[in-house]
Scaffold this motif. Structure first.
Motif, mmCIF file in Angstrom:
data_model
loop_
_atom_site.group_PDB
_atom_site.id
_atom_site.type_symbol
_atom_site.label_atom_id
_atom_site.label_comp_id
_atom_site.label_asym_id
_atom_site.label_seq_id
_atom_site.Cartn_x
_atom_site.Cartn_y
_atom_site.Cartn_z
ATOM 1 N N VAL A 132 -38.398 11.451 -15.215
ATOM 2 C CA VAL A 132 -38.896 12.102 -14.009
ATOM 3 C C VAL A 132 -40.411 12.213 -14.116
ATOM 4 N N ASP A 133 -41.129 11.804 -13.049
ATOM 5 C CA ASP A 133 -42.589 11.928 -13.082
ATOM 6 C C ASP A 133 -43.020 13.302 -12.579
ATOM 7 N N ASP A 134 -44.308 13.551 -12.535
ATOM 8 C CA ASP A 134 -44.835 14.860 -12.127
ATOM 9 C C ASP A 134 -44.479 15.218 -10.688
ATOM 10 N N GLY A 135 -44.245 14.201 -9.855
ATOM 11 C CA GLY A 135 -43.875 14.436 -8.462
ATOM 12 C C GLY A 135 -42.372 14.593 -8.251
ATOM 13 N N GLY A 136 -41.606 14.578 -9.348
ATOM 14 C CA GLY A 136 -40.157 14.727 -9.238
ATOM 15 C C GLY A 136 -39.433 13.441 -8.880
ATOM 16 N N ARG A 137 -40.126 12.302 -8.964
ATOM 17 C CA ARG A 137 -39.508 11.010 -8.655
ATOM 18 C C ARG A 137 -38.944 10.414 -9.940
ATOM 19 N N LEU A 138 -37.839 9.684 -9.825
ATOM 20 C CA LEU A 138 -37.121 9.147 -10.982
ATOM 21 C C LEU A 138 -37.481 7.699 -11.271
ATOM 22 N N SER A 139 -37.442 7.346 -12.539
ATOM 23 C CA SER A 139 -37.526 5.955 -12.988
ATOM 24 C C SER A 139 -36.262 5.671 -13.782
ATOM 25 N N TRP A 140 -35.644 4.542 -13.482
ATOM 26 C CA TRP A 140 -34.345 4.174 -14.041
ATOM 27 C C TRP A 140 -34.452 2.918 -14.899
ATOM 28 N N PRO A 141 -33.614 2.795 -15.934
ATOM 29 C CA PRO A 141 -33.521 1.513 -16.642
ATOM 30 C C PRO A 141 -32.727 0.533 -15.771
ATOM 31 N N VAL A 142 -33.224 -0.701 -15.655
ATOM 32 C CA VAL A 142 -32.569 -1.709 -14.812
ATOM 33 C C VAL A 142 -32.482 -3.024 -15.587
ATOM 34 N N LEU A 143 -31.309 -3.627 -15.556
ATOM 35 C CA LEU A 143 -31.065 -4.891 -16.241
ATOM 36 C C LEU A 143 -30.819 -5.989 -15.211
ATOM 37 N N PHE A 144 -31.559 -7.084 -15.327
ATOM 38 C CA PHE A 144 -31.354 -8.269 -14.493
ATOM 39 C C PHE A 144 -30.674 -9.318 -15.361
ATOM 40 N N LEU A 145 -29.594 -9.919 -14.862
ATOM 41 C CA LEU A 145 -28.867 -10.961 -15.591
ATOM 42 C C LEU A 145 -28.978 -12.286 -14.854
ATOM 43 N N TYR A 146 -29.179 -13.354 -15.612
ATOM 44 C CA TYR A 146 -29.225 -14.713 -15.074
ATOM 45 C C TYR A 146 -28.164 -15.519 -15.813
ATOM 46 N N PRO A 147 -26.894 -15.367 -15.404
ATOM 47 C CA PRO A 147 -25.780 -15.916 -16.190
ATOM 48 C C PRO A 147 -25.815 -17.425 -16.371
ATOM 49 N N GLU A 148 -26.332 -18.161 -15.402
ATOM 50 C CA GLU A 148 -26.302 -19.622 -15.550
ATOM 51 C C GLU A 148 -27.183 -20.102 -16.700
ATOM 52 N N TYR A 149 -28.146 -19.284 -17.107
ATOM 53 C CA TYR A 149 -29.013 -19.632 -18.225
ATOM 54 C C TYR A 149 -28.820 -18.709 -19.430
ATOM 55 N N ALA A 150 -27.878 -17.788 -19.354
ATOM 56 C CA ALA A 150 -27.631 -16.811 -20.417
ATOM 57 C C ALA A 150 -28.918 -16.079 -20.785
ATOM 58 N N GLN A 151 -29.643 -15.648 -19.760
ATOM 59 C CA GLN A 151 -30.904 -14.934 -19.929
ATOM 60 C C GLN A 151 -30.821 -13.584 -19.231
ATOM 61 N N SER A 152 -31.756 -12.712 -19.558
ATOM 62 C CA SER A 152 -31.810 -11.406 -18.912
ATOM 63 C C SER A 152 -33.228 -10.848 -18.986
ATOM 64 N N ASP A 153 -33.492 -9.869 -18.146
ATOM 65 C CA ASP A 153 -34.724 -9.090 -18.187
ATOM 66 C C ASP A 153 -34.331 -7.631 -18.124
ATOM 67 N N PHE A 154 -35.039 -6.805 -18.869
ATOM 68 C CA PHE A 154 -34.769 -5.377 -18.879
ATOM 69 C C PHE A 154 -36.041 -4.649 -18.486
ATOM 70 N N ILE A 155 -35.944 -3.828 -17.456
ATOM 71 C CA ILE A 155 -37.061 -2.984 -17.048
ATOM 72 C C ILE A 155 -36.684 -1.569 -17.464
ATOM 73 N N PRO A 167 -40.391 -19.330 -15.828
ATOM 74 C CA PRO A 167 -39.937 -19.070 -17.207
ATOM 75 C C PRO A 167 -39.646 -20.377 -17.939
ATOM 76 N N SER A 168 -39.829 -20.379 -19.240
ATOM 77 C CA SER A 168 -39.615 -21.600 -20.038
ATOM 78 C C SER A 168 -38.185 -22.110 -19.943
ATOM 79 N N TRP A 169 -37.225 -21.222 -19.716
ATOM 80 C CA TRP A 169 -35.824 -21.617 -19.644
ATOM 81 C C TRP A 169 -35.433 -22.182 -18.278
ATOM 82 N N ASP A 170 -36.290 -22.047 -17.277
ATOM 83 C CA ASP A 170 -35.996 -22.524 -15.918
ATOM 84 C C ASP A 170 -36.534 -23.944 -15.731
ATOM 85 N N LEU A 171 -35.865 -24.902 -16.360
ATOM 86 C CA LEU A 171 -36.324 -26.291 -16.330
ATOM 87 C C LEU A 171 -36.299 -26.900 -14.934
ATOM 88 N N GLU A 172 -35.409 -26.427 -14.074
ATOM 89 C CA GLU A 172 -35.298 -26.950 -12.712
ATOM 90 C C GLU A 172 -36.203 -26.204 -11.726
#
Length: 128
Positions: free
Chosen positions: A42-65, A86-91
Motif C-alpha cells: 500500500v502506498d501513502d495514498g492508500g493505493r495498492l500494488s500487486w504481484p502479477v505474473l505474465f505467462l507465454y506458454p508457447e515459449y515456456a517463458q514468463s515475466d514477473f512484476i 525478447p531473445s526468445w521471440d525468434l518470429e
C-alpha cells in the motif's frame, strides 16, 4: 471498498467457506509475504500494488512484476516489457500492439480477455 473478491484456495469448493475466511485472507495478504517473496503493498495514498505474473506458454517463458500498481494500465507495462524484441521471440510476434492479455478462471477453466488500456484495478474488479 475496491470491489475486489479474493478467494482462498484453502476454502475449497464451498463459496460460503470462502466468504467466511475473506476478512482473515485480506488481513494476512496485506501484512505477510508468500513463499516467493511476492507481496501486496500500500502506498501513502492508500493505493495498492500487486504481484502479477505474465505467462507465454508457447515459449515456456514468463515475466514477473513484483509491484504492479492498481492504477497502471496493462499496455504501459507491455510497452516496457516488449519495447525491444525478447531473445526468445525468434518470429518477432511479441510486439505491444499485437499482444492479447487474458486471465484464467481456474474454477471454470475459462480465459477472460483483458483490454490492454484497462488498469489492473479494473481487471481485479471483474466478477470472476
Amino acid at each position: 471498498a475496491r470491489n475486489i473478491r479474493l478467494v482462498s484456495e484453502a476454502a475449497g469448493e464451498d463459496e460460503d467457506s470462502a466468504s467466511e475466511g475473506l476478512g482473515e485472507l485480506i488481513l494476512s495478504g496485506l501484512t505477510s509475504e508468500n513463499l516467493y517473496g511476492a507481496r501486496l503493498s500500500v502506498d501513502d495514498g492508500g493505493r495498492l500494488s500487486w504481484p502479477v505474473l505474465f505467462l507465454y506458454p508457447e515459449y515456456a517463458q514468463s515475466d514477473f512484476i513484483s509491484a504492479f500498481h492498481e492504477d497502471s494500465r496493462f499496455i504501459d507495462h507491455l510497452m516496457v516489457m516488449f519495447g525491444e524484441t525478447p531473445s526468445w521471440d525468434l518470429e518477432q510476434k511479441y510486439c505491444p500492439d499485437n499482444l492479447e492479455v487474458y486471465f484464467e478462471d481456474d474454477d471454470r477453466s475459462e480465459l477472460y480477455r483483458v483490454p490492454p488500456k484497462s488498469t489492473l484495478l479494473e481487471v481485479l474488479q471483474h466478477p470472476r
